[in-house]
Motif scaffolding. Structure first.
Motif, short mmCIF file in Angstrom:
data_model
loop_
_atom_site.label_atom_id
_atom_site.label_comp_id
_atom_site.label_asym_id
_atom_site.label_seq_id
_atom_site.Cartn_x
_atom_site.Cartn_y
_atom_site.Cartn_z
N ASP A 109 39.91 45.15 108.00
CA ASP A 109 41.21 44.58 107.65
C ASP A 109 41.90 44.07 108.93
O ASP A 109 42.46 42.97 108.94
CB ASP A 109 42.07 45.63 106.96
CG ASP A 109 43.35 45.04 106.41
OD1 ASP A 109 43.25 44.04 105.68
OD2 ASP A 109 44.44 45.55 106.73
N ALA A 110 41.80 44.87 109.98
CA ALA A 110 42.39 44.46 111.25
C ALA A 110 41.72 43.19 111.77
O ALA A 110 42.38 42.28 112.28
CB ALA A 110 42.28 45.58 112.28
N ALA A 111 40.39 43.12 111.61
CA ALA A 111 39.66 41.94 112.09
C ALA A 111 40.14 40.68 111.37
O ALA A 111 40.35 39.63 111.99
CB ALA A 111 38.16 42.14 111.89
N ARG A 112 40.36 40.80 110.07
CA ARG A 112 40.90 39.65 109.32
C ARG A 112 42.33 39.38 109.76
O ARG A 112 42.73 38.25 110.00
CB ARG A 112 40.90 39.93 107.82
CG ARG A 112 39.56 39.84 107.15
CD ARG A 112 39.70 40.14 105.67
NE ARG A 112 40.30 39.03 104.93
CZ ARG A 112 40.97 39.16 103.79
NH1 ARG A 112 41.14 40.35 103.26
NH2 ARG A 112 41.49 38.13 103.20
N GLY A 113 43.09 40.46 109.87
CA GLY A 113 44.52 40.34 110.15
C GLY A 113 44.84 39.71 111.49
O GLY A 113 45.84 39.03 111.63
N VAL A 114 43.98 39.95 112.50
CA VAL A 114 44.25 39.34 113.80
C VAL A 114 43.76 37.90 113.86
O VAL A 114 43.95 37.22 114.86
CB VAL A 114 43.64 40.12 114.99
CG1 VAL A 114 44.19 41.53 115.05
CG2 VAL A 114 42.12 40.13 114.92
N GLY A 115 43.11 37.45 112.78
CA GLY A 115 42.74 36.04 112.72
C GLY A 115 41.31 35.75 113.18
O GLY A 115 41.06 34.71 113.77
#
Lengths: 212, 345
Positions: A109-115
């Protein structure tokens, strides 16, 4: 042991052949199996058929599999390599899927969230984190392939199996022992070597992927 | 800065469609910290995740700086919005510095610039870079990981930051510390922040505005003080909790309570700053009262920001307010005057 002492050149030659067949087979299996594993985690409906098929292939006795393949790939290396690739796929695909599934959802989720885009997520986050499990699969596949490759002599391919088959035909136990012994040592060496490689790669990837 | 207009999100499921978010409209101004709060399943996290397109609305429109997020490239959009999640969501195989600098790296900053920025931010969140930059997340405590998560969100200096229960997984004492840090950092960087939590105390501490959600809908959207003074319905009251009165005292200032001053302040009379909350003023009065300094005064003056006594509060009015507010949650108003600050009534 006498055979080993008297014909070191011959044994060495056969060992090299053996290693080549195994290396090529496992190499192809990695190139096919890892992407297939990634694909399965993207399209879950593939999981049942892919893992099921790989599992079924794994249960086919090796001599029978060679026999089935001969009409298509002939007597020779191709048959052995195709068979070893098919055997190796199960461990590699299954471990790739397990490795990717084992990553914490929060990390993804973090990987997606940071773009990060899909490719960046895969290369920067997913594969490095799944690598230890994937490598364990490769180790498993390699050790198994070293053993199965001895049967290659049955379809006329050189390797350590040649010593075993010749020994059986001539009732020469010494040859059989020589072939089996070297094959065992080879399997142990591959296992140990891949474990070390895993440690190294993990440290290295951490560095290169982290700092880019 | 951020505007949600009649946004709904339905998740496909068996049986009747479930609307996780149902016709929600929220506007967040620049530099504002808006808290989305509600029980689990209220749709607060889904609402937040639609802003950076981690979820796609089924209806309605979301704009960031006037531009519909659907028209923006989702990867670019997310790189321009800081994102903090519970337990930081740090990449375990990256060092702390690399975690912080991940967005700058995606944006193609030079290695040197990234390193410098990571160090700057680690210092900002209270982690000395020389000690922490080269560690791995697993070598940090939960609270330290959260700080790294906040630093990572701020790394590329995005105008907007989304925070999804960022302090939910740490112990209460660490959480208090992190909340205070966030207030300090926010005062420094002035980001537009959407903050999701289910901790009402956290909402009151951090929020410029609180949006209370339930069953996918906005129940009330108000400043902390308004939410306490005018809860929209019994659900709000229940959610805010039993100690609403005491919290109300924290959020009403003397300025709001004061009446126009009857004349110039008598020499030696008590003057309190208008910025004091009623609760703090009560404590202050208690201290003075204990020193016997009220004498025969009937009340005290309230000073404006410049220190001039422009308002007046009689003790009677002060005590009545205390009693009223505390009485709202406490069945026994009699305990109000003496109990919460030693006010001489």
């Amino acid at each position: 042991m006498e055979y080993l002492r008297e014909h070191p050149d011959r044994v060495w030659e056969l060992t090299v052949e053996h290693v080549q067949v195994v290396a090529v087979s496992v190499g192809i299996a990695i190139l096919l199996g890892v992407p297939l594993g990634i694909l399965v985690t993207r399209w879950r409906r593939l999981e049942g058929p892919v893992i099921g098929a790989a599992g079924m292939l794994y249960t086919v006795p090796s001599l029978a599999l060679f026999g089935i393949l001969i009409p298509y790939t002939g007597l020779g290396r191709d048959t052995v390599i195709v068979a070893l690739v098919l055997y190796s796929l199960l461990a590699i695909v299954r471990n790739t899927v397990a490795g990717l599934d084992g990553i914490l959802p929060a990390t993804l989720d973090a990987a997606r969230g940071v773009g990060m885009g899909g490719g960046q997520r895969l290369v920067m986050v997913e594969l490095p984190l799944a690598l230890p499990v994937i490598l364990a699969g490769i180790r498993l596949a390699t050790v198994a392939a070293v053993g199965i490759a001895t049967i290659a002599a049955a379809v006329g391919v050189d390797g350590l199996g040649r010593l075993i088959f010749d020994g059986m035909r001539r009732l020469d136990t010494d040859r059989i022992v020589a072939g089996a012994l070297v094959a065992s040592v080879l399997a142990l060496a591959a296992d140990w070597g891949l474990a070390r490689l895993g440690d190294l790669l993990r440290r290295d990837l951490r560095r290169s992927v982290g700092r880019g | 800065m951020i505007a949600l207009e009649h946004v709904s999100k339905a998740f496909p499921g068996r049986g009747p469609e479930v609307r996780a978010v149902d016709d929600v409209s929220i506007a967040v101004g620049a530099g504002e910290l808006v808290v989305l709060i509600g029980p689990s399943g209220s749709g607060k996290t889904t609402t937040m995740r639609m802003i950076n397109r981690l979820e796609t609305p089924t209806e309605g429109r979301i704009t960031v700086n006037g531009r519909d997020v659907r028209d923006l490239n989702e990867v670019d959009l997310r790189r321009g919005i800081g994102y903090v999640i519970q337990q930081g969501g740090l990449f375990p195989h990256f060092t702390v510095a690399d975690n912080v600098a991940v967005v700058p790296r995606l944006l193609g900053w030079s290695r040197q610039k990234r390193r410098a920025r990571a160090h700057e931010l680690l210092a900002l969140v209270g982690l000395p870079p020389e000690r922490f930059a080269d560690r791995y997340p697993r070598q940090l405590s939960g609270g330290q990981q959260q700080r790294v998560g906040v630093a990572r969100a701020l790394a590329a200096d995005p105008p907007i930051v989304l925070m999804d229960e960022p302090f939910g997984a740490v112990d209460p004492i660490t959480r208090k510390g992190l909340q205070k840090e966030l207030r300090r950092i926010q005062a420094e960087v002035q980001k537009t922040i959407v903050f999701v939590t289910h901790d009402i105390a956290e909402a009151f501490l951090l929020g410029d505005r609180i949006v209370l959600m339930a069953d996918g809908r906005v129940v009330q959207d108000a400043t902390p003080a308004d939410l306490l003074r005018n809860p929209a319905d019994p659900f709000v009251t229940a959610f805010i909790g039993e100690d609403r009165g005491l919290r109300g005292l924290q959020f009403t200032t003397l300025e709001e309570l004061a009446e126009p001053a009857p004349g110039a302040a008598t020499p030696g009379a008590m003057v309190l700053s208008g910025a004091l909350s009623i609760l703090d003023a009560g404590r202050e009065l208690g201290r003075h009262g204990a020193n016997g300094r009220h004498g025969t005064a009937n009340g005290f003056w309230v000073a404006d920001a410049g220190g001039n006594p422009t308002g007046y509060v009689s003790f009677q009015r002060f005590a009545a307010t205390l009693g009223e507010t505390v009485g709202a949650s406490d069945a026994d108003p009699g305990s109000a005057d003496g109990g919460h600050g030693g006010v001489p009534a």
